[in-house]
Design a protein around this motif. Structure first.
Motif, mmCIF file in Angstrom:
data_model
loop_
_atom_site.group_PDB
_atom_site.id
_atom_site.type_symbol
_atom_site.label_atom_id
_atom_site.label_comp_id
_atom_site.label_asym_id
_atom_site.label_seq_id
_atom_site.Cartn_x
_atom_site.Cartn_y
_atom_site.Cartn_z
ATOM 1 N N ASN A 124 0.840 -1.189 0.000
ATOM 2 C CA ASN A 124 0.000 0.000 0.000
ATOM 3 C C ASN A 124 0.879 1.244 0.000
ATOM 4 N N THR A 125 0.836 1.991 -1.095
ATOM 5 C CA THR A 125 1.656 3.200 -1.221
ATOM 6 C C THR A 125 0.803 4.467 -1.180
ATOM 7 N N ALA A 126 -0.411 4.378 -0.624
ATOM 8 C CA ALA A 126 -1.358 5.502 -0.656
ATOM 9 C C ALA A 126 -0.842 6.729 0.085
ATOM 10 N N ASP A 127 -0.181 6.552 1.216
ATOM 11 C CA ASP A 127 0.218 7.688 2.043
ATOM 12 C C ASP A 127 1.652 8.144 1.822
ATOM 13 N N ARG A 128 2.299 7.705 0.786
ATOM 14 C CA ARG A 128 3.685 8.119 0.553
ATOM 15 C C ARG A 128 3.967 8.245 -0.943
ATOM 16 N N HIS A 129 4.937 9.063 -1.242
ATOM 17 C CA HIS A 129 5.382 9.212 -2.630
ATOM 18 C C HIS A 129 6.429 8.135 -2.895
ATOM 19 N N THR A 130 6.106 7.209 -3.756
ATOM 20 C CA THR A 130 6.997 6.090 -4.042
ATOM 21 C C THR A 130 7.696 6.311 -5.372
ATOM 22 N N VAL A 131 9.017 6.221 -5.357
ATOM 23 C CA VAL A 131 9.805 6.327 -6.587
ATOM 24 C C VAL A 131 9.943 4.917 -7.145
ATOM 25 N N ILE A 132 9.441 4.721 -8.350
ATOM 26 C CA ILE A 132 9.480 3.392 -8.960
ATOM 27 C C ILE A 132 10.758 3.218 -9.768
ATOM 28 N N PHE A 133 11.032 4.157 -10.677
ATOM 29 C CA PHE A 133 12.172 4.022 -11.585
ATOM 30 C C PHE A 133 13.272 5.041 -11.318
ATOM 31 N N GLY A 134 12.916 6.316 -11.219
ATOM 32 C CA GLY A 134 13.916 7.363 -11.034
ATOM 33 C C GLY A 134 13.298 8.596 -10.410
ATOM 34 N N THR A 135 14.139 9.487 -9.963
ATOM 35 C CA THR A 135 13.661 10.656 -9.214
ATOM 36 C C THR A 135 12.876 11.653 -10.062
ATOM 37 N N GLU A 136 13.083 11.666 -11.366
ATOM 38 C CA GLU A 136 12.427 12.656 -12.218
ATOM 39 C C GLU A 136 11.187 12.109 -12.918
ATOM 40 N N GLU A 137 10.618 11.030 -12.400
ATOM 41 C CA GLU A 137 9.468 10.432 -13.060
ATOM 42 C C GLU A 137 8.168 11.110 -12.637
ATOM 43 N N VAL A 138 7.159 10.965 -13.475
ATOM 44 C CA VAL A 138 5.822 11.470 -13.171
ATOM 45 C C VAL A 138 5.181 10.489 -12.183
ATOM 46 N N LYS A 139 4.453 11.025 -11.188
ATOM 47 C CA LYS A 139 3.830 10.148 -10.184
ATOM 48 C C LYS A 139 2.837 9.210 -10.855
ATOM 49 N N GLU A 140 3.000 7.919 -10.564
ATOM 50 C CA GLU A 140 2.134 6.886 -11.139
ATOM 51 C C GLU A 140 0.958 6.617 -10.190
ATOM 52 N N PRO A 141 -0.201 6.199 -10.723
ATOM 53 C CA PRO A 141 -1.390 5.994 -9.883
ATOM 54 C C PRO A 141 -1.486 4.595 -9.251
ATOM 55 N N PHE A 142 -0.362 3.937 -9.025
ATOM 56 C CA PHE A 142 -0.399 2.564 -8.535
ATOM 57 C C PHE A 142 -0.230 2.522 -7.018
ATOM 58 N N LEU A 143 -1.144 1.815 -6.362
ATOM 59 C CA LEU A 143 -1.132 1.716 -4.906
ATOM 60 C C LEU A 143 -0.443 0.458 -4.403
ATOM 61 N N CYS A 144 -0.177 -0.480 -5.293
ATOM 62 C CA CYS A 144 0.500 -1.724 -4.914
ATOM 63 C C CYS A 144 1.546 -2.020 -5.981
ATOM 64 N N LEU A 145 2.775 -2.263 -5.542
ATOM 65 C CA LEU A 145 3.885 -2.480 -6.473
ATOM 66 C C LEU A 145 4.716 -3.679 -6.044
ATOM 67 N N MET A 146 5.334 -4.327 -7.018
ATOM 68 C CA MET A 146 6.308 -5.370 -6.703
ATOM 69 C C MET A 146 7.348 -5.421 -7.816
ATOM 70 N N ALA A 147 8.536 -5.894 -7.448
ATOM 71 C CA ALA A 147 9.641 -5.991 -8.401
ATOM 72 C C ALA A 147 10.435 -7.245 -8.102
ATOM 73 N N ALA A 148 10.984 -7.843 -9.161
ATOM 74 C CA ALA A 148 11.820 -9.039 -9.007
ATOM 75 C C ALA A 148 13.044 -8.884 -9.906
ATOM 76 N N PRO A 149 14.218 -9.291 -9.428
ATOM 77 C CA PRO A 149 15.430 -9.176 -10.242
ATOM 78 C C PRO A 149 15.507 -10.271 -11.297
ATOM 79 N N ILE A 150 16.063 -9.925 -12.444
ATOM 80 C CA ILE A 150 16.379 -10.919 -13.467
ATOM 81 C C ILE A 150 17.872 -11.187 -13.283
ATOM 82 N N ALA A 151 18.178 -12.210 -12.501
ATOM 83 C CA ALA A 151 19.572 -12.509 -12.139
ATOM 84 C C ALA A 151 19.777 -14.018 -12.117
ATOM 85 N N PHE A 152 20.988 -14.435 -12.505
ATOM 86 C CA PHE A 152 21.337 -15.858 -12.541
ATOM 87 C C PHE A 152 22.813 -15.988 -12.198
ATOM 88 N N ASN A 153 23.148 -16.839 -11.244
ATOM 89 C CA ASN A 153 24.548 -17.037 -10.816
ATOM 90 C C ASN A 153 25.214 -15.710 -10.440
#
Length: 197
Positions: free
Chosen positions: A84-113
């Protein structure tokens, strides 16, 4: 469904197919409003290669390790969920991005060895849309993408190394004969002189 789709991703023959398969996940496996695939270069700077649902300006954003949701996920090579990101400004990609309307976010790395290739970010407009189950699904798909990238790069290295002389490290006779037409087209044009050592 998840296992077959992960196999489908891991059997991708090239990077473009990996991106297409990561951004077109069936809703029966993972339902989200936005999806982005980020690839990191050798300098550890990321660029969004393909996205859907996020602001169009996001594709021009540079992602740095440790900055924003995507950068933190990539730096730590660890999946992240923000329920839940409703009460905070969440930076998804970078500091100069436009605020996105998403209240729930997740990320996973593409990594191997311990080799980082990129990251996948998902967004939902409803708070609490993602649970640990969805994060595990995303992580498994990202890991499948990483194994596909590992195999693709191994094939590219093998194809390149097979054409090098083992002692000198320069292209060998096989390379010259297999690429004769390309060499003739590029080097022997306009009757200009060409020398081989």
């Amino acid at each position: 469904d998840l296992i077959s789709y992960c196999r489908f991703i891991s059997e991708s023959p090239e990077k473009i197919k990996v991106m297409e398969r990561l951004t077109n996940v069936p809703p029966s496996i993972l339902k989200c409003d936005a999806y982005a695939v980020i690839w990191f270069d050798s300098n550890k700077i990321g660029k969004i290669s393909k996205c859907r649902g996020f602001n169009k300006n996001a594709t021009n954003t540079s992602i740095h390790l440790g900055k924003g949701l995507a950068g933190s996920c990539a730096k730590n090579q660890c999946p992240i969920i923000l329920r839940n990101t409703a009460d905070r400004h969440t930076v998804i990609f970078g500091t100069e991005e436009v605020k996105e309307p998403f209240l729930c976010l997740m990320a996973a790395p593409i990594a191997f060895n311990n080799q980082l290739y990129g990251a996948v970010v998902c967004g939902s407009k409803n708070a609490g849309s993602f649970s640990d189950l969805e994060l595990n699904r995303l992580t498994l798909m990202a890991y499948s993408a990483a194994s596909a990238m590992f195999c693709t790069r191994a094939r590219e290295r093998w194809a390149y190394n097979k054409n090098l002389d083992q002692i000198t490290g320069i292209p060998n006779h096989r390379f010259l004969t297999e690429h004769r037409a390309a060499l003739e087209k590029d080097l022997l044009k306009n009757g200009s002189p060409v020398s081989f050592l």
